[in-house]
Design a protein around this motif. Structure first.
Motif, PDB file in Angstrom:
ATOM      1  N   ALA A 357       0.826  -1.212   0.000  1.00 15.34           N
ATOM      2  CA  ALA A 357       0.000   0.000   0.000  1.00 15.34           C
ATOM      3  C   ALA A 357       0.859   1.260   0.000  1.00 15.34           C
ATOM      4  N   PHE A 358       2.042   1.194   0.620  1.00 18.55           N
ATOM      5  CA  PHE A 358       2.911   2.372   0.642  1.00 18.55           C
ATOM      6  C   PHE A 358       3.306   2.767  -0.776  1.00 18.55           C
ATOM      7  N   PHE A 359       3.385   1.764  -1.655  1.00 21.05           N
ATOM      8  CA  PHE A 359       3.745   2.016  -3.054  1.00 21.05           C
ATOM      9  C   PHE A 359       2.515   1.943  -3.944  1.00 21.05           C
ATOM     10  N   GLY A 360       1.397   2.412  -3.427  1.00 21.88           N
ATOM     11  CA  GLY A 360       0.170   2.494  -4.208  1.00 21.88           C
ATOM     12  C   GLY A 360      -0.316   1.146  -4.697  1.00 21.88           C
ATOM     13  N   GLY A 361      -0.028   0.082  -3.933  1.00 26.80           N
ATOM     14  CA  GLY A 361      -0.482  -1.238  -4.327  1.00 26.80           C
ATOM     15  C   GLY A 361       0.400  -1.918  -5.360  1.00 26.80           C
ATOM     16  N   GLN A 362       1.562  -1.342  -5.631  1.00 29.87           N
ATOM     17  CA  GLN A 362       2.480  -1.969  -6.590  1.00 29.87           C
ATOM     18  C   GLN A 362       3.083  -3.239  -5.988  1.00 29.87           C
ATOM     19  N   ILE A 363       3.325  -4.250  -6.820  1.00 27.15           N
ATOM     20  CA  ILE A 363       4.056  -5.441  -6.364  1.00 27.15           C
ATOM     21  C   ILE A 363       5.530  -5.139  -6.593  1.00 27.15           C
ATOM     22  N   THR A 364       6.200  -4.663  -5.542  1.00 27.89           N
ATOM     23  CA  THR A 364       7.564  -4.146  -5.719  1.00 27.89           C
ATOM     24  C   THR A 364       8.541  -5.237  -6.145  1.00 27.89           C
ATOM     25  N   MET A 365       8.181  -6.488  -5.831  1.00 24.52           N
ATOM     26  CA  MET A 365       9.079  -7.584  -6.170  1.00 24.52           C
ATOM     27  C   MET A 365       9.277  -7.716  -7.681  1.00 24.52           C
ATOM     28  N   ASP A 366       8.303  -7.218  -8.463  1.00 21.64           N
ATOM     29  CA  ASP A 366       8.438  -7.259  -9.924  1.00 21.64           C
ATOM     30  C   ASP A 366       9.669  -6.486 -10.383  1.00 21.64           C
ATOM     31  N   VAL A 367      10.019  -5.431  -9.635  1.00 24.55           N
ATOM     32  CA  VAL A 367      11.200  -4.637  -9.991  1.00 24.55           C
ATOM     33  C   VAL A 367      12.427  -5.154  -9.248  1.00 24.55           C
ATOM     34  N   MET A 368      12.257  -5.400  -7.935  1.00 24.85           N
ATOM     35  CA  MET A 368      13.416  -5.741  -7.096  1.00 24.85           C
ATOM     36  C   MET A 368      13.966  -7.130  -7.388  1.00 24.85           C
ATOM     37  N   GLY A 369      13.080  -8.089  -7.631  1.00 28.97           N
ATOM     38  CA  GLY A 369      13.514  -9.460  -7.885  1.00 28.97           C
ATOM     39  C   GLY A 369      14.476  -9.562  -9.062  1.00 28.97           C
ATOM     40  N   PRO A 370      14.050  -9.107 -10.262  1.00 34.42           N
ATOM     41  CA  PRO A 370      14.950  -9.173 -11.416  1.00 34.42           C
ATOM     42  C   PRO A 370      16.237  -8.376 -11.200  1.00 34.42           C
ATOM     43  N   THR A 371      16.141  -7.227 -10.476  1.00 35.23           N
ATOM     44  CA  THR A 371      17.351  -6.451 -10.180  1.00 35.23           C
ATOM     45  C   THR A 371      18.329  -7.305  -9.374  1.00 35.23           C
ATOM     46  N   ALA A 372      17.801  -7.984  -8.351  1.00 35.85           N
ATOM     47  CA  ALA A 372      18.645  -8.775  -7.458  1.00 35.85           C
ATOM     48  C   ALA A 372      19.441  -9.829  -8.218  1.00 35.85           C
ATOM     49  N   GLU A 373      18.822 -10.385  -9.264  1.00 31.46           N
ATOM     50  CA  GLU A 373      19.495 -11.480  -9.962  1.00 31.46           C
ATOM     51  C   GLU A 373      20.521 -10.989 -10.978  1.00 31.46           C
ATOM     52  N   ARG A 374      20.517  -9.681 -11.264  1.00 32.83           N
ATOM     53  CA  ARG A 374      21.437  -9.175 -12.291  1.00 32.83           C
ATOM     54  C   ARG A 374      22.541  -8.292 -11.712  1.00 32.83           C
ATOM     55  N   ILE A 375      22.793  -8.401 -10.422  1.00 35.64           N
ATOM     56  CA  ILE A 375      23.787  -7.516  -9.807  1.00 35.64           C
ATOM     57  C   ILE A 375      25.202  -7.928 -10.205  1.00 35.64           C
ATOM     58  N   PRO A 376      26.038  -6.952 -10.643  1.00 39.88           N
ATOM     59  CA  PRO A 376      27.406  -7.279 -11.058  1.00 39.88           C
ATOM     60  C   PRO A 376      28.260  -7.668  -9.855  1.00 39.88           C
ATOM     61  N   VAL A 377      29.147  -8.634 -10.043  1.00 39.78           N
ATOM     62  CA  VAL A 377      30.017  -9.095  -8.967  1.00 39.78           C
ATOM     63  C   VAL A 377      31.275  -8.233  -8.938  1.00 39.78           C
ATOM     64  N   ALA A 378      31.506  -7.589  -7.816  1.00 37.44           N
ATOM     65  CA  ALA A 378      32.714  -6.786  -7.679  1.00 37.44           C
ATOM     66  C   ALA A 378      33.541  -7.332  -6.527  1.00 37.44           C
ATOM     67  N   TYR A 379      34.865  -7.245  -6.648  1.00 37.01           N
ATOM     68  CA  TYR A 379      35.729  -7.683  -5.549  1.00 37.01           C
ATOM     69  C   TYR A 379      35.797  -6.591  -4.489  1.00 37.01           C
ATOM     70  N   ASN A 380      35.486  -6.944  -3.241  1.00 37.17           N
ATOM     71  CA  ASN A 380      35.583  -6.005  -2.126  1.00 37.17           C
ATOM     72  C   ASN A 380      36.880  -6.251  -1.376  1.00 37.17           C
ATOM     73  N   SER A 381      37.744  -5.253  -1.379  1.00 37.20           N
ATOM     74  CA  SER A 381      39.027  -5.392  -0.698  1.00 37.20           C
ATOM     75  C   SER A 381      38.929  -4.846   0.727  1.00 37.20           C
ATOM     76  N   PRO A 382      39.710  -5.422   1.664  1.00 37.43           N
ATOM     77  CA  PRO A 382      39.720  -4.831   3.014  1.00 37.43           C
ATOM     78  C   PRO A 382      40.252  -3.395   3.020  1.00 37.43           C
ATOM     79  N   TYR A 383      40.899  -2.989   1.933  1.00 32.21           N
ATOM     80  CA  TYR A 383      41.449  -1.627   1.885  1.00 32.21           C
ATOM     81  C   TYR A 383      40.523  -0.648   1.176  1.00 32.21           C
ATOM     82  N   ASP A 384      39.365  -1.147   0.719  1.00 30.65           N
ATOM     83  CA  ASP A 384      38.436  -0.280  -0.018  1.00 30.65           C
ATOM     84  C   ASP A 384      37.973   0.919   0.800  1.00 30.65           C
ATOM     85  N   VAL A 385      37.700   0.684   2.091  1.00 34.07           N
ATOM     86  CA  VAL A 385      37.172   1.782   2.919  1.00 34.07           C
ATOM     87  C   VAL A 385      38.198   2.900   3.015  1.00 34.07           C
ATOM     88  N   ALA A 386      39.445   2.520   3.358  1.00 31.56           N
ATOM     89  CA  ALA A 386      40.481   3.537   3.558  1.00 31.56           C
ATOM     90  C   ALA A 386      40.774   4.287   2.263  1.00 31.56           C
TER      91      ALA A 386
END
Lengths: 427, 320
Positions: A357-386
């Motif tokens: 209802a917060f999104f006007g009755g939209q089924i948000t999973m229609d957008v979020m689900g496909p997005t979740a499956e197409r996320i690019p894999v990036a290497y996270n280094s312990p030095y990334d923050v610094a």
């Protein structure tokens, strides 16, 4: 009757006994849990409390699961107990943003492959699974949730600005950064005082997250001066040049007020940001929709569970963990705490496909689900923050203070080179 | 407890007899040492050992979990050339000055007013003390609203006076002023109470004499009250230096924005990044515990420097 002297003497003896007793028991502090306890550490909102209670009841005949919500600065408390080798939890939640810093210390955790994790691998998103694997191949983290980034927007304001406002249209016609920026110019022209972007970081950060490279690569080499960061930087500078950024500080009451008035009708945020919207601007219920993030899918946040070396019953701990994070319980996590499931099987389950209802009755999973499956894999280094921080600091100076972008970039790079040299990262 | 009889010995040699040379001097006072020992034991465990360990740590590289690696003096070499550390010292001092000068003036005025005969004196004292016992985090959140750009109280005030809005938390000076005013608000009442205690020790006959010599209230304040209050003033200055140099929660809570950004960055241009905030960022954001320890010792040296300055000020008073 006790004399004063006697009283003093017995008091002192008591103090001494306490002190000695404290020291003696100090030597006998257990490394991990005791008795039939199985201690689980997580943080408020890290797991669904209902799922945790269900796990407690389910495994009660074998162990008593003690699930503790640890407040404050979670990571420092966890590494303090691990380094102190005292009262280390059996199962520990690991936050997504800290994951890279745990991986080099894989010896502190049980390799989940030895407990038969491989047979669960196909249930989880592959890119998420890979983030829990250390350089030496050890599997440390078992996936809790993920944070697919989507475009939250207010259709009424978009319509007023003559922009597409149906989710499918927004996803299609505002699908690239260029289209998104052009829409921002139109919005600013047609709706007085409205801005498409709250600040410069929302362009820069999401652009970096859309790539497959970050700041430091597997060979401990600084790559924050390369094309992928430069592109994100230039894009952020362009957003500023075209006047698309508001002067509001994100996360302040100002930002909430502007959102309520429709002056910040658009947000690029992870799925969990929907929860923040619901809490911070409850009056805007029904005024939001969800579309794809311009420029492609990205991830922001999402955590793991791990079994520590102090655990006396790793098999049992793993059994609890896999049950707690199975597709059905991940649905519970999403419903209770907005934890977006890392198990694609959950996306088709009834409760996740309920209209919001917060999104006007939209089924948000229609957008979020496909997005979740197409996320690019990036290497996270312990030095990334610094090594990411100086660049973020300087792009912020460009966005907020109008600092010359060329000067800001050069200063960021010289600072990064200095820090890299100090941390033993090659440039 | 074998020493117990030995202690009783001096008592047995009744008063009047010349004291025997005390060979077991320290042991004979074991009760007293035992009585003060809890503090020292706790201090040893939770004060001295961590302090010593941080010194050891500052000569190493450590991510907090893995193996430590000896790094010699390299952390300190890096610290000396670290412009971010030097700028954080500058920020700390500027914020401290911005907070302390108005605070002492306001506290003094408040104390003088409280000292004159008013009704409900205790109610006022309580009210002025209240900000000091309120949680800094809660106060900082409120001040975040007060200083917000579009809907903040401070900008509403400026606009009522016909002035332009200021983006307080988005400009380097605005940030410093916002943090300083938070600290001023929190400490004015506390210091006013201390000043009040000082004022009450000034003998009334001095004021009487001044009045008979025809001194007005302003003259009395500057010629009698202020000079006699000097030791109290110095005390307040020392305390405010100690708290000001350690400011951390104020900028941290006031300037934290979103999850996209470090909570220890200190806002645009690092305007609100104090020394302790910088220490936190290096240690807990970057997991660079060795360098964090070196920064902590850098902060220690700055505090020592300020303590020496304070001490010299107090010394001069004694000589005068």
């Amino acid at each position: 009757m006790l004399s004063r002297r006697g009283l003093l003497r017995s008091g002192l003896a008591g103090t001494a006994a306490t002190a000695l007793g404290g020291l003696a028991s100090g030597c006998a502090v257990p490394t991990g849990s005791t008795g039939r306890d199985m201690v689980l550490w997580y943080w408020n909102g890290g797991l669904s409390p209902k799922a945790v209670d269900a796990a407690k009841a389910r495994f009660d005949s074998e162990v008593s699961l003690k699930a503790l919500q640890i407040g404050g600065y979670y990571r420092s408390k966890l590494i303090t107990t691990m380094t102190g080798r005292a009262h280390v939890p059996d199962i520990a939640g690991l936050k997504g943003e800290d994951m890279a810093s745990y991986l080099p210390n894989s010896a502190q955790f049980v390799d989940l492959r030895t407990l038969g994790a491989e047979k669960f691998k196909s249930r989880y998103l592959d890119w998420k699974w890979q983030q829990g694997v250390a350089d030496d191949g050890t599997l440390i983290g078992f996936p809790i949730d993920i944070g697919p980034v989507v475009h939250f927007y207010q259709p009424a304001v978009f319509e007023k600005a003559g922009l597409p406002y149906e989710p499918a249209d927004v996803s299609r016609e505002l699908g690239t950064w260029e289209q998104f920026f052009a829409a921002g110019e139109q919005l600013k022209k047609r709706v007085r005082g409205a801005y498409l972007l709250v600040d410069i970081l929302s362009v820069y950060e999401n652009s970096v997250n859309q790539g497959t490279k970050r700041y430091v690569d597997r060979d401990k080499h600084f790559i924050g001066d390369q094309e992928h960061v430069r592109t994100a930087w230039d894009r952020a500078v362009e957003a500023r040049r075209r006047g698309l950024l508001s002067s509001i500080v994100n996360g302040t009451p100002d930002a909430n007020a502007a959102v309520e008035k429709g002056q910040l009708p658009s947000q690029l945020g992870a799925a969990w940001a929907a929860g923040d919207l619901k809490v911070n601007v409850p009056k805007t219920k029904g005024k939001w929709r969800v579309a794809n993030c311009p420029g492609g899918p990205a991830n922001n946040g999402g955590s793991f569970l791990a079994v520590t070396k102090a655990c006396r019953e790793p098999e049992r701990a793993f059994e609890i963990m896999t049950w707690l994070l199975n597709p059905a319980n991940q649905v519970q996590g999403f419903v209770d705490s907005g934890l977006f499931p890392s198990t694609p099987a959950s996306y088709d389950m009834g409760q996740l496909r309920a209209p919001d209802a917060f999104f006007g009755g939209q089924i948000t999973m229609d957008v979020m689900g496909p997005t979740a499956e197409r996320i690019p894999v990036a290497y996270n280094s312990p030095y990334d923050v610094a090594l990411g921080q100086p660049i973020k600091d300087e792009i912020k100076n460009v966005g907020v203070l109008g600092k010359d972008p060329k000067k800001a970039w050069n200063e960021a790079m010289s600072k990064c080179r200095r820090i890299a040299d100090h941390l033993g990262v090659s440039v | 407890m074998a020493t117990a009889p030995a202690v009783d010995k001096p008592r047995a040699t009744a008063p009047g007899t010349p004291a025997a040379p005390r060979k077991k001097g320290i042991l004979s006072h074991w009760r007293l040492y035992a009585a003060i020992s809890p503090f020292y034991l706790l201090f040893l465990c939770f004060g001295l050992i961590p302090v010593g360990f941080s010194l050891y740590l500052s000569f190493h590289r450590w991510d907090g979990l893995g193996a430590m690696e000896f790094a010699g003096l390299s952390q300190y070499k890096y610290l000396i050339g670290d412009s971010d550390f030097w700028s954080s010292i500058g920020n700390t001092i500027v914020i401290w000055a911005l907070a302390t000068v108005p605070m002492i003036a306001l506290a003094m005025v408040t104390a003088v007013m409280l000292n004159s005969a008013v009704r409900f004196k205790n109610v006022y004292r309580f009210a002025y003390f209240l900000p000091n016992v309120t949680s800094v985090v809660a106060v900082a959140i409120i001040f975040g609203s007060v200083f917000s750009t579009n809907f903040g109280l401070m900008n509403a005030l400026l606009q009522a006076l016909g002035l332009d809005q200021v983006a307080w938390l988005n400009t380097p000076w605005g940030i410093k002023v916002a943090i300083a005013s938070l600290m001023t608000w929190q400490w004015t009442g506390y210091n006013a109470i201390i000043f009040l205690a000082g004022l009450q020790t000034i003998p009334g006959d001095l004021y009487e004499a001044a009045r008979m010599d025809g001194a007005g209230p302003v003259q009395t304040f500057f010629r009698i009250t202020l000079p006699l209050m000097r030791p109290v003033l110095l005390f307040v200055l020392v305390i405010s230096t100690v708290t000001g140099l350690q400011s951390f929660t104020e900028p941290q809570v006031l300037l934290q924005t979103t999850s996209n950004d470090s909570t220890f960055a200190g806002g645009p241009d690092h305007a609100g990044r104090t020394m302790v905030l910088y220490f936190f960022q290096q240690t807990f954001d970057n997991n660079d515990f060795g360098y964090g320890a070196a920064v902590a010792w850098g902060i220690f040296l700055v505090v020592v420097l300020f303590s020496i300055i304070n001490w010299r000020l107090v010394q001069r008073r004694d000589e005068a």
